[in-house]
Motif scaffolding. Structure first.
Motif, short mmCIF file in Angstrom:
data_model
loop_
_atom_site.label_atom_id
_atom_site.label_comp_id
_atom_site.label_asym_id
_atom_site.label_seq_id
_atom_site.Cartn_x
_atom_site.Cartn_y
_atom_site.Cartn_z
N LEU A 147 0.83 -1.21 0.00
CA LEU A 147 0.00 0.00 0.00
C LEU A 147 0.86 1.26 0.00
O LEU A 147 0.48 2.29 -0.55
CB LEU A 147 -0.95 0.00 1.20
CG LEU A 147 -2.04 -1.08 1.19
CD1 LEU A 147 -2.81 -1.09 2.52
CD2 LEU A 147 -3.00 -0.89 0.03
N VAL A 153 -5.46 1.23 -5.18
CA VAL A 153 -5.81 -0.08 -4.65
C VAL A 153 -7.03 -0.60 -5.40
O VAL A 153 -7.98 0.15 -5.63
CB VAL A 153 -6.19 -0.02 -3.15
CG1 VAL A 153 -6.30 -1.44 -2.58
CG2 VAL A 153 -5.22 0.81 -2.36
N ILE A 174 -6.21 1.32 4.65
CA ILE A 174 -5.86 2.15 3.49
C ILE A 174 -5.78 3.62 3.91
O ILE A 174 -4.83 4.33 3.55
CB ILE A 174 -6.89 1.95 2.35
CG1 ILE A 174 -6.80 0.51 1.80
CG2 ILE A 174 -6.68 2.97 1.23
CD1 ILE A 174 -7.92 0.12 0.86
#
Ligand code: ADP
Ligand code: MG
Length: 265
Positions: A147, A153, A174
């Motif tokens: 990430l 994503v 996230i």
């Protein structure tokens, strides 16, 4: 999609969901292959110690001396020593195997441990249009590295009863990475997978996913078909294994959506 007007630096996409068996690896391989068909240069990064992405491209992970693990942990290791060509023109692979499981532990004591993958990929980004990282089913340090390295994503969600369970934790992760490590990170989209149009259940789950995530859900829906497990055995993407199949068409459509979202930026 139109012709390319410019090359790289690569957009880096993390294929991420801490649940296993939702279609991450299948989507990484087939989105990558579809983007390569559209003339994009693609690097697939196997970032799961299980090595399923490598297997899905016909590589035996057990036989590899050098993998993404070496690129991560050994300073001065040249990416070329680890890179493999795939049977798909324009698509390369950084393979992995069980060695990578040691990285999770070893990285803990590294300086800037969350950005180790980002640094390892840095010399490669000029050579590709897309880098797709296939994450392992966890939200641990390897996934945080993916990430941190990524611009976008993609979250595959299986159209099953518990699909949404755990998604809140994922979006929280996230957001934390975005706040603390990688302000450029964006959710590109939620990808509904293993959809069975014959069941009311699948349709209900899809409706709920759209209700919850709205515009963040790709229009492309990946149907459930035995063709996908077959491609794993064949060691190739569905776009070459069954080029005219519904599954191949679906991943081509996804590739067009991903390209459109890139152009809209
Ligand atoms: P993950 O990487 O999230 O664990 P995989 O992509 O490995 O998930 O998929 C899990 C299993 O489901 C694999 O055996 C794969 O072949 C199969 N599979 C993936 N997508 C589909 C699909 N759309 N329809 C049927 N089977 C699928
Ligand atoms: Mg996988």
């Amino acid at each position: 999609p139109g012709p390319l007007t410019e090359r790289g630096p690569a957009k880096i996409i993390a294929m991420c969901n801490q649940k296993g068996g939702v279609g991450k690896t299948t989507s990484a391989i087939n989105l990558g292959a579809a983007l390569a068909e559209y003339g994009r240069r693609v690097l697939l990064v196997d970032f799961d110690p299980q090595g399923a992405l490598s297997v899905g491209l016909g590589v035996n992970p057990m036989e590899l001396d050098l993998t993404i693990y070496n690129l991560l942990m050994e300073r001065g290791m040249a990416p070329d020593e680890v890179l493999l060509k795939t049977a798909v023109a324009g698509m390369d692979l950084l393979p992995s195997n069980i060695d990578l499981s040691a990285a999770e532990v070893q990285l803990v004591s590294e300086v800037a441990r969350e950005s180790t993958l980002q640094r390892a990929l840095q010399p490669l980004t000029a050579d590709y249009d897309f880098v797709i990282i296939d994450c392992q089913p966890s939200l641990g340090l390897l996934t945080v590295n993916a990430l941190t390295a990524a611009h976008k994503v993609i979250v595959p969600l299986e159209c099953e009863f518990f699909a949404l369970r755990g998604v809140a934790l994922l979006t929280e992760t996230i957001e934390k990475v975005q706040e603390r490590l990688n302000p450029d990170l964006r959710l590109d989209g939620i990808l509904a997978t293993m959809y069975d149009s014959r069941t009311v259940h699948s349709r209900e789950v899809l409706a709920r996913v759209v209700e919850a995530f709205d515009d963040n859900v790709y229009h492309t829906v990946i149907g459930r078909t035995v063709r996908f497990p077959e491609t794993t055995v064949a060691g190739e993407p569905i776009t070459t294994y069954a080029s005219n199949s519904v599954g191949a068409a679906a991943y081509r459509q996804l590739a067009r959506e991903v390209l459109a979202r890139c152009h809209a930026e």
